[in-house]
Design a protein around this motif. Structure first.
Motif, PDB file in Angstrom:
ATOM      1  N   PRO A 148      44.531  40.717  44.695  1.00 32.02           N
ATOM      2  CA  PRO A 148      45.152  39.714  43.824  1.00 32.02           C
ATOM      3  C   PRO A 148      46.517  39.313  44.389  1.00 32.02           C
ATOM      4  N   GLU A 168      43.715  34.964  40.675  1.00 29.17           N
ATOM      5  CA  GLU A 168      42.443  35.685  40.702  1.00 29.17           C
ATOM      6  C   GLU A 168      41.943  35.900  42.128  1.00 29.17           C
ATOM      7  N   TYR A 181      39.978  43.679  36.666  1.00 25.38           N
ATOM      8  CA  TYR A 181      41.349  43.840  37.136  1.00 25.38           C
ATOM      9  C   TYR A 181      41.986  45.030  36.441  1.00 25.38           C
ATOM     10  N   ALA A 209      41.867  44.367  42.119  1.00 27.67           N
ATOM     11  CA  ALA A 209      40.580  43.820  41.701  1.00 27.67           C
ATOM     12  C   ALA A 209      39.490  44.833  42.040  1.00 27.67           C
TER      13      ALA A 209
END
Length: 225
Positions: A148, A168, A181, A209
């Motif tokens: 991320p 994202e 996340y 992530a």
């Protein structure tokens, strides 16, 4: 959905399950209860280990359960879970759901609880629980998501709250909308499956992530509130 941070270190989502806290307990595989000596590393026998069991498993997401430590609400214990000897996440009063653990390895999970230093200036720590071992089969997908980016804390004057955002990630197998996340705090402990816009207060850390196979990305840039 509004979220707040419990001062013991885990996130509570109003109207939902705990992130890094107790999940829905179901019938699972055979339990492995703690029966070790109650003497901890410092030789203090006043905080015996918890009897931890595997309550549920669904793929690479598992739920551990235990009876609350004695006088839990009065003592305001901090409960932490270690995975193969490394601190992994906070626990709640009677359990924790650990989402999307790494595939293709055996996870040896132990739980420790510690008195609140605000209440007791010389806080005692329990002996670790007997380990619960969970072996996860390998997954075809072994490539982690992209890290991320641009993790940042934004103040919302309408609700007087600092909220956490990030750009994202992408993955070669898991759709972007299905990525998980996690917050990884500066002490290395994690809160799983954090929503965009999570409220934070006097905290700092990173975002990672996680794809469906449990592959974890590199950490984002450092953020602080």
């Amino acid at each position: 959905m509004h979220s707040t941070h419990d001062r013991r270190g885990f996130i509570v989502k109003t109207g939902a399950a705990l992130i890094g806290g107790i999940g829905i307990l179901g019938t699972g595989q055979a339990a492995q209860a703690s029966t070790a000596s109650s003497v901890n590393a410092a030789g203090d026998s006043s905080l015996p280990p918890l009897a931890v069991r595997l309550a549920n498993q669904s793929g690479n997401t598992i739920t551990l359960a235990w009876d609350p430590p004695p006088n839990y609400d009065l003592k305001a214990y901090t409960i932490t879970v270690s995975d193969n000897g490394t601190g992994e996440c906070f626990g709640a009063k009677s359990g924790v759901t650990m989402k999307r653990l790494r595939s293709g390895m055996t996870h040896e999970l132990t739980v420790v609880y510690k008195e609140n230093p605000v209440i007791n200036p010389n806080p005692q720590t329990s002996a670790p629980s007997q380990p619960v071992r969970v072996a996860l089969p390998p997954a075809a997908d072994t490539v982690p998501p992209a890290a991320p980016m641009n993790a940042r804390v934004v103040f919302d004057p309408n609700i007087i709250s600092w909220n956490l955002f990030w750009d994202e990630s992408t993955d070669d197998v898991t759709p972007q909308a299905d990525l998980q996340y996690d917050i990884v705090f500066d002490n290395g402990l994690s809160s799983y499956d954090v929503p965009m816009g999570q409220s934070v207060y006097a905290e700092s850390g990173f975002i990672r992530a996680v794809d469906s196979a449990g592959n974890r990305s590199a950490l984002s840039n450092h953020w602080t509130s």
